[in-house]
Design an enzyme around this catalytic site. Structure first.
Site, short mmCIF file in Angstrom:
data_model
loop_
_atom_site.label_atom_id
_atom_site.label_comp_id
_atom_site.label_asym_id
_atom_site.label_seq_id
_atom_site.Cartn_x
_atom_site.Cartn_y
_atom_site.Cartn_z
N HIS B 33 0.83 -1.20 0.00
CA HIS B 33 0.00 0.00 0.00
C HIS B 33 0.87 1.25 0.00
CE1 HIS B 33 -3.59 -2.31 1.93
NE2 HIS B 33 -3.34 -2.66 0.68
N THR B 34 0.29 2.34 -0.45
CA THR B 34 1.01 3.61 -0.45
C THR B 34 1.40 4.00 0.98
OG1 THR B 34 -0.48 4.22 -2.23
CG2 THR B 34 0.97 5.93 -1.40
N GLN B 35 2.66 4.26 1.20
CA GLN B 35 3.10 4.72 2.51
C GLN B 35 3.26 6.23 2.54
OE1 GLN B 35 3.75 2.35 5.10
NE2 GLN B 35 2.65 1.10 3.59
N SER B 36 3.54 6.80 1.39
CA SER B 36 3.70 8.25 1.27
C SER B 36 3.54 8.63 -0.19
CB SER B 36 5.08 8.66 1.78
OG SER B 36 6.07 8.06 0.97
N ASN B 137 -5.36 1.73 2.46
CA ASN B 137 -4.69 1.98 1.19
C ASN B 137 -5.19 3.30 0.62
OD1 ASN B 137 -3.09 1.57 -1.03
ND2 ASN B 137 -4.55 0.21 -2.05
#
Lengths: 255, 261
Positions: B33-36, B137
């Site tokens: 998933h997108t962390q930043s 996410n």
């Protein structure tokens, strides 16, 4: 002996190009008691005759409010109508939740039409045995849609379906031009008169056997039954004997 | 020891040989998933006026502090009554753009001639954002939805990566929330003052904010897009140059940088 080999399922055409199962489903609609719908520029009205199985039982539900802006009237198998009305309630609610929008009537109509059509083309399924009148108000004003078990839907100015509904339709056709400009009260009168036309001679509209559903621009769909429709019945059929007090007449009291 | 989470709880490579990843559904290993955010757009600013809304965002997509792409259009016209402005991750913006495209196509194929208005679209996008944050996410964006509501009245609201919604006569995302919002509130402090603001006033105000943002936001650019939404439709200009800049104030800034005094 003649036997029809082409009516075992809804996926087989007869050599004449007919699908008998669908036609039988349309017969089921004709067995249901009559319902009518009318629209004006500002309002949409549904009216229905309710039947009771016996003196002691309650009356069959004929008009179902779906969302605050519209409702349906049914003729045919009530249980199939329940399935469709539950689906319509879910779809309406989901439209309000996801888009904050009252679902357009043309949209909800085509969604049940798609469902009904699938039932006429897949093996092991049967068509819905119910016809519906879908009536209410959306962003584009008041609407009336007719739904048939075949999946056919049409927008109507006025419509009647169910047993002996031809008489009601004849009345509606005769007064077609007056609907558009009608007031709310006049529209209800027209609907009730059309309903009365298709009733057999010995029967009358009473507060017990009649349902009326009204919606309009700035007015949510509301179902009227019982004493709430007494005034409309009195106003519509002024010259009839008994003065529309059937509800009270049937009761025996010591006096 | 291998510190990567995907190696945890698995047989050690040095004893059992390399782990066979073939049974993973995805070739790239575990789902991530997108962390930043990676490539980002900065502020979006918008203000209501008496018969519509004006919205603006610059055309820059930054890769960290690098001004990587200088022609990214961050205002998206949805239909004749709605424009969406995107702050935050650009790839998520592109995903949302495709999502809105498919929604638009679906709406146009359906028999209805009642198009989605700004309020409808804001509700929808807020639901999308909240759904994604609930999946852990998130779509790393802060959106402004500008346009007209069901009664053809000006509508302006925001939705962010948490699914939080907010509405106000003036709105700004990112740096703009700190720098542009106070400027706009001077002219449009509340809903009542919207009726006294003309289109020209609002455009001038938003352009002024874009200038202040260019002065003080190091992730901004002097080329921007601006759109006005009124009953007449959407007027979108995607190539506006910042005008009348005056950097005289820069001389006065003390406390950091290379000056010696």
């Amino acid at each position: 002996m003649f036997r029809n080999n082409y009516d075992n399922d809804s996926v087989t055409f007869s050599p004449q190009g007919r699908i008998f199962q669908v036609e039988y489903a349309q017969e089921a609609v004709k067995q249901g008691s009559v319902v009518v719908g009318v629209v004006s520029k500002t309002h949409a009205v549904l009216a229905a005759i309710k039947r009771n199985a016996e003196e002691l039982s309650s009356y069959q539900k004929k008009i179902i409010p779906i969302d605050s802006h519209f409702g349906i009237a049914l003729a045919g198998l009530a249980s199939d109508a329940r399935v469709l009305s539950n689906f319509m309630k879910q779809q309406s609610l989901s439209s309000r939740l996801t888009y904050d929008r009252a679902i357009p009537l043309s949209e909800i109509t085509s969604r049940i039409a798609d469902r009904a059509q699938i039932n006429t083309q897949q093996y092991g399924r049967r068509p819905y045995g119910v016809g519906l009148l879908i009536s209410g108000v959306d962003a584009k004003g008041p609407h009336l849609f007719e739904f048939q078990p075949s999946g056919v839907t049409q927008e109507m100015v006025a419509c009647g379906i169910g047993a002996r509904s031809q008489m009601a339709r004849t009345y509606l056709e005769r007064h077609l031009d007056s609907f558009e400009g009608s007031s709310r009260e006049d529209l209800i009168k027209h609907a009730l008169r059309a309903l009365k036309e298709s009733l057999s001679q010995d029967k009358e509209l009473t507060v017990d056997n009649t349902s009326v559903g009204v919606s309009g621009i700035g007015e949510d769909f509301k179902l009227f039954e019982g004493q709430d429709i007494a005034e409309w019945l009195d106003a519509t059929f002024e010259n009839r004997e008994g003065g529309g007090e059937e509800g009270g007449e049937a009761m025996e009291t010591d006096s | 020891m291998n510190h990567l989470p995907q190696a945890w709880g698995r047989p050690r490579d040095d004893i059992y040989g390399a782990y066979d990843h073939a049974h993973f559904q995805t070739a790239a290993g575990p789902n991530q998933h997108t962390q930043s955010p990676i490539v980002t757009g900065t502020s979006v600013v918008a203000a209501k006026f008496k018969d519509g809304v004006v919205i603006a965002a610059d055309n820059l997509a930054s890769y960290g502090s690098l001004a990587r792409f200088t022609d990214v259009k961050r205002l998206r016209k949805f239909n004749e009554t709605v424009v969406v402005g995107f702050g935050g991750d650009v790839s998520d913006m592109q995903y949302l753009d495709r999502l809105l495209n498919s929604l638009d196509i679906r709406e146009n194929y359906s028999s209805t001639d009642d198009p989605l208005n700004a309020k409808n679209l804001h509700t929808y996008l807020a639901k999308v954002m909240y759904k994604r944050r609930s999946d852990f996410n998130p779509l790393w964006n802060h959106l402004l939805i500008a346009g007209l509501d069901g009664e053809s009245k000006p509508f302006l609201a925001s939705a962010d990566l948490l699914g939080t919604t907010f509405s106000s006569p003036t709105l700004a995302t990112g740096f703009g929330a700190h720098l542009a919002q106070p400027i706009m509130r001077r002219t449009i402090p509340d809903e009542n003052s919207v009726k006294d603001v003309s289109k020209e006033d609002a455009v001038k105000l938003v352009k002024e904010c874009m200038k202040v943002l260019f002065y003080r936001d190091a992730r901004s650019m002097d080329k921007y897009s601006i759109a006005t939404i009124t009953k007449e439709g959407v007027e979108l200009d995607e190539n506006v140059q910042l005008e009348n800049q005056s950097w005289a104030f820069a001389e006065q800034i003390r406390g950091y940088g290379t000056q010696t005094a």
